[in-house]
Design a protein around this motif. Structure first.
Motif, PDB file in Angstrom:
ATOM      1  N   PRO A  13     -12.305   4.787 -11.449  1.00 58.09           N
ATOM      2  CA  PRO A  13     -11.434   3.715 -10.947  1.00 58.09           C
ATOM      3  C   PRO A  13     -10.760   4.057  -9.618  1.00 58.09           C
ATOM      4  CG  PRO A  13     -11.011   4.101 -13.268  1.00 58.09           C
ATOM      5  CD  PRO A  13     -11.905   5.205 -12.793  1.00 58.09           C
ATOM      6  N   GLU A  14     -10.606   5.360  -9.353  1.00 56.90           N
ATOM      7  CA  GLU A  14      -9.975   5.762  -8.095  1.00 56.90           C
ATOM      8  C   GLU A  14     -10.849   5.399  -6.896  1.00 56.90           C
ATOM      9  OE1 GLU A  14      -7.461   9.488  -6.339  1.00 56.90           O
ATOM     10  OE2 GLU A  14      -8.694   9.785  -8.097  1.00 56.90           O
ATOM     11  N   VAL A  15     -12.152   5.469  -7.081  1.00 52.95           N
ATOM     12  CA  VAL A  15     -13.069   5.063  -6.012  1.00 52.95           C
ATOM     13  C   VAL A  15     -12.903   3.574  -5.727  1.00 52.95           C
ATOM     14  CG1 VAL A  15     -15.487   4.918  -5.315  1.00 52.95           C
ATOM     15  CG2 VAL A  15     -14.686   6.894  -6.608  1.00 52.95           C
ATOM     16  N   VAL A  24       0.838  -1.199   0.000  1.00 49.71           N
ATOM     17  CA  VAL A  24       0.000   0.000   0.000  1.00 49.71           C
ATOM     18  C   VAL A  24       0.874   1.250   0.000  1.00 49.71           C
ATOM     19  CG1 VAL A  24      -1.690   1.313   1.350  1.00 49.71           C
ATOM     20  CG2 VAL A  24      -1.985  -1.134   1.029  1.00 49.71           C
ATOM     21  N   THR A  25       1.975   1.231   0.742  1.00 51.83           N
ATOM     22  CA  THR A  25       2.899   2.366   0.737  1.00 51.83           C
ATOM     23  C   THR A  25       3.495   2.574  -0.649  1.00 51.83           C
ATOM     24  OG1 THR A  25       3.431   1.963   3.057  1.00 51.83           O
ATOM     25  CG2 THR A  25       4.962   3.334   1.825  1.00 51.83           C
ATOM     26  N   ALA A  78     -10.904  -0.763  -2.373  1.00 50.28           N
ATOM     27  CA  ALA A  78     -10.084  -1.979  -2.232  1.00 50.28           C
ATOM     28  C   ALA A  78      -8.987  -1.782  -1.190  1.00 50.28           C
ATOM     29  CB  ALA A  78      -9.478  -2.352  -3.585  1.00 50.28           C
ATOM     30  N   THR A  79      -8.369  -0.602  -1.197  1.00 45.25           N
ATOM     31  CA  THR A  79      -7.346  -0.297  -0.191  1.00 45.25           C
ATOM     32  C   THR A  79      -7.946  -0.332   1.201  1.00 45.25           C
ATOM     33  OG1 THR A  79      -6.135   1.057  -1.774  1.00 45.25           O
ATOM     34  CG2 THR A  79      -5.656   1.427   0.552  1.00 45.25           C
ATOM     35  N   SER A  80      -9.121   0.240   1.341  1.00 43.57           N
ATOM     36  CA  SER A  80      -9.797   0.240   2.635  1.00 43.57           C
ATOM     37  C   SER A  80     -10.085  -1.183   3.105  1.00 43.57           C
ATOM     38  CB  SER A  80     -11.095   1.036   2.539  1.00 43.57           C
ATOM     39  OG  SER A  80     -11.829   0.933   3.726  1.00 43.57           O
ATOM     40  N   LEU A 125      -8.229  -2.791   6.368  1.00 47.68           N
ATOM     41  CA  LEU A 125      -9.059  -3.122   7.527  1.00 47.68           C
ATOM     42  C   LEU A 125      -9.074  -4.619   7.806  1.00 47.68           C
ATOM     43  CD1 LEU A 125     -12.053  -0.675   7.034  1.00 47.68           C
ATOM     44  CD2 LEU A 125     -10.230  -0.544   8.728  1.00 47.68           C
ATOM     45  N   THR A 126      -9.109  -5.420   6.751  1.00 44.99           N
ATOM     46  CA  THR A 126      -9.087  -6.869   6.946  1.00 44.99           C
ATOM     47  C   THR A 126      -7.746  -7.316   7.518  1.00 44.99           C
ATOM     48  OG1 THR A 126     -10.613  -7.148   5.109  1.00 44.99           O
ATOM     49  CG2 THR A 126      -9.370  -9.088   5.789  1.00 44.99           C
ATOM     50  N   THR A 127      -6.668  -6.765   6.987  1.00 40.41           N
ATOM     51  CA  THR A 127      -5.339  -7.145   7.457  1.00 40.41           C
ATOM     52  C   THR A 127      -5.115  -6.698   8.902  1.00 40.41           C
ATOM     53  OG1 THR A 127      -4.544  -6.909   5.208  1.00 40.41           O
ATOM     54  CG2 THR A 127      -2.894  -7.026   6.918  1.00 40.41           C
TER      55      THR A 127
END
Length: 136
Positions: A109-111, A23-24, A116-118, A122-124
């Motif tokens: 696509p940014e949404v 993500v970074t 997906a990042t969220s 959050l899952t991780t």
């Protein structure tokens, strides 16, 4: 902590670190694309508004700081990034220009990338291999 739990705990920590690094890297690439002169949209996916660039820098620095510290700090930082990305996705769904804050607007696509990042962060951050004890 029992011997059976330790490998699961180490695996969860490795997963959290891998996700934080990925993500970074994505946030850093988006930041550099946003700093390019004349670039308003990166590869047709991510808009390069100054406010978004500052937000991406803040999130990338938070994850880098979490990577330097303990696993519990990294979990908190992943949760923070997840809630921030989810909030951004909800605001972008409500208004493409974030109520006038983003002059170029948010690409569709940014949404999806923010959602997906969220979900990933959050899952991780919720991975917890310790056994739950009954309250009874």
């Amino acid at each position: 902590m029992s011997d059976a739990i330790q490998p699961l705990s180490a695996m969860a920590e490795r997963i959290r670190r891998t996700v934080a690094i990925a993500v970074t890297a994505v946030l850093t690439a988006a930041v550099f694309a946003g700093l390019l002169p004349g670039a308003s949209i990166f590869l047709g996916l991510l808009s390069a508004d100054p406010l978004l660039t500052v937000a991406r820098i803040t999130l990338a620095v938070a994850l880098l700081d979490g990577l330097r510290r303990s696993d519990s700090t990294l979990r908190v930082r992943l949760r923070w990034v997840g809630f921030t990305a989810g909030g951004f996705a909800l605001v972008a769904l409500a208004d493409r220009h974030a109520f006038g804050l983003l002059p170029h607007g948010v690409m569709p696509p940014e949404v999806a990338v923010a959602a997906a990042t969220s979900a990933l962060c959050l899952t991780t951050s919720a991975l917890d291999p310790t056994p739950r004890r009954n309250a009874w």
